[in-house]
Scaffold this motif. Sequence first.
Motif, mmCIF file in Angstrom:
data_model
loop_
_atom_site.group_PDB
_atom_site.id
_atom_site.type_symbol
_atom_site.label_atom_id
_atom_site.label_comp_id
_atom_site.label_asym_id
_atom_site.label_seq_id
_atom_site.Cartn_x
_atom_site.Cartn_y
_atom_site.Cartn_z
ATOM 1 N N GLN A 44 0.842 -1.200 0.000
ATOM 2 C CA GLN A 44 0.000 0.000 0.000
ATOM 3 C C GLN A 44 0.880 1.255 0.000
ATOM 4 N N LEU A 45 1.952 1.254 0.798
ATOM 5 C CA LEU A 45 2.864 2.398 0.809
ATOM 6 C C LEU A 45 3.471 2.609 -0.576
ATOM 7 N N TYR A 46 3.857 1.514 -1.224
ATOM 8 C CA TYR A 46 4.449 1.612 -2.563
ATOM 9 C C TYR A 46 3.421 2.121 -3.568
ATOM 10 N N ASP A 47 2.239 1.512 -3.562
ATOM 11 C CA ASP A 47 1.214 1.875 -4.543
ATOM 12 C C ASP A 47 0.756 3.320 -4.405
ATOM 13 N N GLU A 48 0.658 3.809 -3.177
ATOM 14 C CA GLU A 48 0.157 5.165 -2.941
ATOM 15 C C GLU A 48 1.266 6.209 -2.846
ATOM 16 N N GLY A 49 2.513 5.755 -2.777
ATOM 17 C CA GLY A 49 3.639 6.677 -2.623
ATOM 18 C C GLY A 49 3.970 7.413 -3.907
ATOM 19 N N ALA A 50 4.594 8.560 -3.738
ATOM 20 C CA ALA A 50 5.020 9.359 -4.885
ATOM 21 C C ALA A 50 6.277 8.748 -5.498
ATOM 22 N N THR A 51 6.370 8.811 -6.800
ATOM 23 C CA THR A 51 7.541 8.292 -7.500
ATOM 24 C C THR A 51 8.776 9.087 -7.086
ATOM 25 N N VAL A 52 9.878 8.367 -6.862
ATOM 26 C CA VAL A 52 11.144 8.979 -6.473
ATOM 27 C C VAL A 52 12.146 8.718 -7.592
ATOM 28 N N ASP A 53 12.876 9.762 -8.020
ATOM 29 C CA ASP A 53 13.874 9.601 -9.076
ATOM 30 C C ASP A 53 14.960 8.627 -8.657
ATOM 31 N N ASP A 54 15.468 7.872 -9.626
ATOM 32 C CA ASP A 54 16.571 6.925 -9.417
ATOM 33 C C ASP A 54 16.289 5.998 -8.238
ATOM 34 N N ASP A 55 15.154 5.322 -8.303
ATOM 35 C CA ASP A 55 14.705 4.448 -7.213
ATOM 36 C C ASP A 55 14.209 3.119 -7.791
ATOM 37 N N PRO A 56 15.097 2.334 -8.438
ATOM 38 C CA PRO A 56 14.641 1.121 -9.110
ATOM 39 C C PRO A 56 14.073 0.055 -8.181
ATOM 40 N N ASP A 57 14.508 0.045 -6.922
ATOM 41 C CA ASP A 57 14.005 -0.974 -6.000
ATOM 42 C C ASP A 57 12.806 -0.500 -5.194
ATOM 43 N N GLY A 58 12.397 0.762 -5.343
ATOM 44 C CA GLY A 58 11.207 1.281 -4.678
ATOM 45 C C GLY A 58 11.387 1.663 -3.223
ATOM 46 N N GLU A 59 12.605 1.514 -2.682
ATOM 47 C CA GLU A 59 12.824 1.809 -1.264
ATOM 48 C C GLU A 59 12.616 3.280 -0.945
ATOM 49 N N GLY A 60 13.038 4.173 -1.822
ATOM 50 C CA GLY A 60 12.842 5.605 -1.590
ATOM 51 C C GLY A 60 11.365 5.968 -1.584
ATOM 52 N N ARG A 61 10.638 5.405 -2.516
ATOM 53 C CA ARG A 61 9.202 5.656 -2.633
ATOM 54 C C ARG A 61 8.472 5.180 -1.373
ATOM 55 N N VAL A 62 8.792 3.968 -0.923
ATOM 56 C CA VAL A 62 8.154 3.427 0.277
ATOM 57 C C VAL A 62 8.611 4.209 1.508
ATOM 58 N N GLY A 63 9.890 4.557 1.577
ATOM 59 C CA GLY A 63 10.424 5.297 2.720
ATOM 60 C C GLY A 63 9.749 6.643 2.917
ATOM 61 N N GLU A 64 9.452 7.334 1.808
ATOM 62 C CA GLU A 64 8.766 8.631 1.892
ATOM 63 C C GLU A 64 7.391 8.484 2.533
ATOM 64 N N ALA A 65 6.680 7.429 2.194
ATOM 65 C CA ALA A 65 5.332 7.212 2.725
ATOM 66 C C ALA A 65 5.369 6.579 4.117
ATOM 67 N N LEU A 66 6.456 5.873 4.431
ATOM 68 C CA LEU A 66 6.560 5.151 5.694
ATOM 69 C C LEU A 66 6.615 6.091 6.904
ATOM 70 N N THR A 67 7.396 7.147 6.808
ATOM 71 C CA THR A 67 7.597 8.042 7.955
ATOM 72 C C THR A 67 6.283 8.572 8.524
ATOM 73 N N PRO A 68 5.429 9.217 7.725
ATOM 74 C CA PRO A 68 4.166 9.704 8.317
ATOM 75 C C PRO A 68 3.265 8.570 8.812
ATOM 76 N N ALA A 69 3.308 7.416 8.141
ATOM 77 C CA ALA A 69 2.479 6.285 8.575
ATOM 78 C C ALA A 69 2.927 5.784 9.947
ATOM 79 N N LEU A 70 4.236 5.701 10.169
ATOM 80 C CA LEU A 70 4.730 5.246 11.470
ATOM 81 C C LEU A 70 4.520 6.292 12.559
ATOM 82 N N PHE A 71 4.595 7.570 12.212
ATOM 83 C CA PHE A 71 4.272 8.621 13.188
ATOM 84 C C PHE A 71 2.833 8.456 13.661
ATOM 85 N N GLU A 72 1.922 8.301 12.713
ATOM 86 C CA GLU A 72 0.496 8.166 13.040
ATOM 87 C C GLU A 72 0.253 6.907 13.878
#
Length: 194
Positions: free
Chosen positions: A133-161
């Motif tokens: 869900q984090l990957y699917d709803e996350g914003a695309t991140v440049d030079d992120d072939p494995d998707g970790e940057g995209r998931v990481g961007e969405a992960l922080t606010p989700a874990l705060f909440e």
Amino acid sequence: MMNDTGLDELFSASIAPLPASVTREAISLAVETKPSRLRRGRMPRRRWMIPVIVVGSLTAGISLSTYQLSVWPWVTMPEGNTRTIPIPVDFTTESGHFESCRAYVELRNWSDSNLAALNDAIRTTDWTGFGQQLYDEGATVDDDPDGEGRVGEALTPALFEFTKAAIPSVVVFNEAGEGVGIDAVGMSCRPDNP
């Protein structure tokens, strides 16, 4: 056959929570005996590996050693901080690349009760599909072939909440307050090996 993720999950399930006073004492001892090379942020020399593992096991108990194996490699925490048990964050990119990750919340000014509340919330939550869900709803991140940057961007606010729901009085990073606070969130990933 067990892979690295299965072994991490087995270790995580075998961890018995240690009292805050024991954990703080073990961290204090580790800080005091840490080689200067590590304090400067450099990788340890191989000769330090065996003594560090042995001393950690003898002084902090096998539960703490097992716990430390499950956290971000070579990342230290300020004295007195602690990390939660791992949160599974697994996802597959559009290209079919699968990532198996584990996320953590790092707390400061924590007590046994609020750490237990957060760890219990992690244990009782069904994390199935969370990473995807984090990957699917996350914003695309440049030079992120494995998707970790995209998931990481969405992960922080989700874990705060999530943390605020488990510990209502928690503050984030440098917000004012002396109570329990979130100092960091992060994840450690590796491709799944069949």
